[in-house]
Design a protein around this motif. Structure first.
Motif, PDB file in Angstrom:
ATOM      1  N   GLY A  64       0.779  -1.230   0.000  1.00  0.00           N
ATOM      2  CA  GLY A  64       0.000   0.000   0.000  1.00  0.00           C
ATOM      3  C   GLY A  64       0.813   1.283   0.000  1.00  0.00           C
ATOM      4  N   TYR A 277      -3.806   0.299  -4.992  1.00  0.00           N
ATOM      5  CA  TYR A 277      -4.427   0.182  -3.676  1.00  0.00           C
ATOM      6  C   TYR A 277      -3.646  -0.785  -2.791  1.00  0.00           C
ATOM      7  N   ARG A 343     -14.465  -1.032  -3.379  1.00  0.00           N
ATOM      8  CA  ARG A 343     -13.056  -1.414  -3.340  1.00  0.00           C
ATOM      9  C   ARG A 343     -12.876  -2.871  -2.937  1.00  0.00           C
TER      10      ARG A 343
END
Length: 348
Positions: A64, A277, A343
């Motif tokens: 991330g 992400y 997401r």
């Protein structure tokens, strides 16, 4: 959902990168007037360092984050290697081991700054990248170094040349045409990446990138996974620096080159199907993402000036068109993320 549908769904990014590479490099091969094994070797020489830097960036993205120090760290290990590698095989070996260890140590330092300093990766690595570039300038204020020419030549050509150079063997047939770059890449993937991915730490990197809070609540050591990811990123950047040293035979603390490799590494990651992400993707896709980027550059070199689109061969216009094509390629690579409304669907 059939097995094939499931495979395509979970590997869409890699498959797209492979398809883009096939189309672009195939176009280059058709346009090139003298395409052959020598051209392939030259292309491989120009691509391997970017592949390794892209692999380094992938590790940061998986947890991330973004690592802005991969280019400077590659430059630092390149300059370090050019100092240690001298005119004997032992010195070259010591330089390779030392540069890889230095890269891993710098990556470990990045991870510690991020974890224990509680600093965002992009900010922390912006600072550490400046440190590494400064250290590279101390080692090599001007380009220099003198790596053993025979070793550098043998390790940046094909298997046949390796045998010829050291008198180990002569022509070994079609297998002898295999570039050493492919051997190095395969060794790193099969001896480093795949075993790491199968470990608890490797799986923890994916879990942390998917959902750090859930990973923590599940009992995973989040800090250890992040440090492991950045340490491996440093090792991969060290691989890039070592190969750059062998390729050039010297070291160069080139700041623009470091910045270019850093930015292209992010593009290679996205084109290769790794989600910004975090938590999905991997270095295999990044390898093909880097190949796509280099194929774009190769095509510009062989477009005839008299062709209908010959104007793109103008050196002054190439950065513009390369940027537009790169933007299109990155957009295609990120298409799955752009379609996501929830997401969580990225990880199902």
């Amino acid at each position: 959902m059939s097995a094939l549908d499931r495979f395509v769904r979970y590997n869409a990014g890699i498959l797209l990168a492979i398809a883009l590479f096939g189309v672009l490099y195939g176009t280059y091969a058709v346009l090139h007037p003298n395409w052959g094994i020598n051209v392939v070797l030259q292309n491989a020489n120009e691509t391997l360092a970017l592949i390794f830097v892209g692999m380094a960036q992938t590790m940061a993205v998986l947890v991330g984050g973004l690592d802005l120090s991969v280019g400077p760290l590659m430059t630092f290990t390149n300059c370090f290697g050019s100092v240690v590698m001298a005119e004997s095989g032992g010195s070259v070996l010591a330089g390779v081991v030392g540069a890889l260890a230095l890269g891993a140590a710098c990556g470990f330092f990045n991870g510690c700054v991020i974890v224990y300093g509680r600093i965002q990766p992009i900010i922390a690595t912006l600072a550490t990248g400046a440190i590494y570039l400064g250290a590279a300038l101390i080692l090599r204020p001007t380009p220099g170094g003198n790596v053993n020419a025979d070793i550098a030549w043998a390790l940046t050509n094909d298997i046949n040349e390796l045998g010829y150079t050291f008198g180990l063997w002569e022509d070994v047939g079609p297998i002898g045409l295999l570039p050493m770059q492919a051997i190095f890449l395969a060794l790193i993937v099969f001896l480093v990446w795949l075993p790491f991915r199968a470990t608890v730490l490797g799986r923890g990197c994916y879990a942390v990138g998917s959902n750090e809070q859930a990973a923590y609540m599940s009992g995973l050591n989040v800090d250890r996974s992040k440090i492991a990811a950045f340490t491996l990123a440093g090792f991969f950047a060290g691989c890039a620096g070592v190969y750059l040293t062998l390729q050039m035979g010297s070291g160069n603390a080139d700041a623009p080159q470091a910045a270019e490799y850093t930015l292209r590494s992010i593009a290679a990651v996205v084109i290769g199907g790794t989600s910004l992400y975090g938590g999905t993707g991997g270095v295999i896709g990044t390898i093909f993402g880097a190949l796509v980027l280099r194929s774009i550059t190769f095509i510009f070199r062989v477009i005839p000036e008299g062709a209908a689109i010959g104007f793109v061969a103008d050196p002054l216009l190439q950065p513009l068109f390369e940027g537009l094509i790169l933007l299109l390629a990155v957009s295609l690579g990120a298409a799955r993320v752009l379609r996501v409304k929830n997401r969580l669907s990225l990880f199902t």
